[in-house]
Design a protein around this motif. Structure first.
Motif, mmCIF file in Angstrom:
data_model
loop_
_atom_site.group_PDB
_atom_site.id
_atom_site.type_symbol
_atom_site.label_atom_id
_atom_site.label_comp_id
_atom_site.label_asym_id
_atom_site.label_seq_id
_atom_site.Cartn_x
_atom_site.Cartn_y
_atom_site.Cartn_z
ATOM 1 N N LEU A 43 -6.697 43.781 29.339
ATOM 2 C CA LEU A 43 -5.752 44.263 30.356
ATOM 3 C C LEU A 43 -6.142 45.652 30.846
ATOM 4 N N MET A 44 -6.670 46.478 29.952
ATOM 5 C CA MET A 44 -7.112 47.827 30.347
ATOM 6 C C MET A 44 -8.291 47.739 31.326
ATOM 7 N N ALA A 49 -9.824 48.141 37.288
ATOM 8 C CA ALA A 49 -10.385 47.520 38.495
ATOM 9 C C ALA A 49 -9.372 47.394 39.636
ATOM 10 N N VAL A 50 -8.080 47.543 39.318
ATOM 11 C CA VAL A 50 -7.030 47.346 40.341
ATOM 12 C C VAL A 50 -6.749 48.661 41.065
ATOM 13 N N ARG A 56 -0.803 48.467 39.468
ATOM 14 C CA ARG A 56 -1.237 49.326 38.352
ATOM 15 C C ARG A 56 -0.049 49.657 37.444
ATOM 16 N N GLY A 57 1.109 49.935 38.081
ATOM 17 C CA GLY A 57 2.325 50.230 37.308
ATOM 18 C C GLY A 57 2.733 49.037 36.454
ATOM 19 N N ASP A 61 2.870 48.986 32.303
ATOM 20 C CA ASP A 61 4.069 48.603 31.547
ATOM 21 C C ASP A 61 3.743 47.502 30.536
ATOM 22 N N LYS A 62 2.976 46.513 30.989
ATOM 23 C CA LYS A 62 2.585 45.403 30.104
ATOM 24 C C LYS A 62 1.791 45.937 28.914
ATOM 25 N N ILE A 63 0.797 46.794 29.213
ATOM 26 C CA ILE A 63 -0.062 47.345 28.154
ATOM 27 C C ILE A 63 0.778 48.124 27.151
#
Length: 246
Positions: A43-44, A49-50, A56-57, A61-63
């Protein structure tokens, strides 16, 4: 980086993290921790890449959520290890796949692992000797610095020459890799147990010999043990601060 590449990484991350949550919910904490760590890293990579700020936000949050859960598990596992109460059980179903030695042992291998004890009465016949060779190869490729492997097994009365010759050849081959193989025989050994000197103890009902015979030499699973069907067995994992020698 192309959109397809980012999408592929995200799909991989979702798949690994889904597995992490499943393992977490079934109490297989050490395994889930490995998956959480792999999924978070993926995910990082997606986040890097995004470009879109709202996306990105979302990824941040997911990470954070997954990292918080991984930290909770780490603290829980460490506490159980400290209390000497760690016990995890894996049930391998009949015909299940995905249980190569790499897959099964990876969560319990760490950089401080230097010595391994294998107690298994059935390292005698040719396919069992190949199993032990594969186990040793797995240790050589893993993220550890194993220097000594101890094997305690029974002697093959019918064909001790084949068993002795195979283990002597493996000793020589491991020695060239900087690893000492110590082989001892016992006629009374019954239990199957693998001990790592980082504190982990893995007891497999069938020992290392839990794979089914492949249907043929050109059948899927003949070379790749992740694709090889297994016999039903139970794996019990414990942790002790004082690993006894065999």
């Amino acid at each position: 980086m192309t959109q397809n590449h980012v999408s592929g990484m995200e799909t991989s991350a979702i798949s690994v993290l889904k597995r992490a949550v499943e393992l977490d919910q079934s109490g297989r904490f050490q395994e889930s921790l490995v998956c959480y760590q792999e999924g978070i890293q993926l995910l990082m990579d997606v986040l890097k890449a995004v470009k879109d700020d709202s996306k990105r936000g979302h990824y941040r949050d997911k990470i954070k959520g997954y990292m918080d859960r991984a930290e909770q598990i780490k603290a829980h596992v460490n506490q159980m290890k400290e209390d000497g109460k760690y016990h995890e059980q894996i049930r391998i179903a009949e015909d299940a796949t995905g249980y190569s030695y790499e897959a099964l042992f990876k969560p319990y291998i760490s950089s401080v692992l230097t010595e391994v004890w294998v107690e298994d009465p059935y390292i005698r016949h040719i396919h069992q000797l190949y199993n032990f060779l594969r186990f040793c190869e797995m240790l050589l490729k893993a993220s550890c610095k194993v220097k000594r492997i101890h094997l305690l097994t029974t002697q093959d009365e019918a064909n001790s020459g084949q068993q002795g010759g195979a283990l002597a050849e493996l000793q020589e081959s491991l020695s060239a890799q900087g690893v000492t193989l110590d082989v001892q025989y016992s006629s009374t050994i019954h239990d199957r147990e693998i001990r790592f000197n980082n504190g982990w103890i893995i007891k497999i009902g069938r020992g290392l010999d839990y794979f089914k015979k492949p249907k043929g030499r050109f059948s899927v699973g003949y070379c790749d043990y992740d694709l090889r069907q297994c016999q039903e067995t139970t794996v019990d994992i414990f942790h002790t601060k004082h690993t006894k020698t065999l």
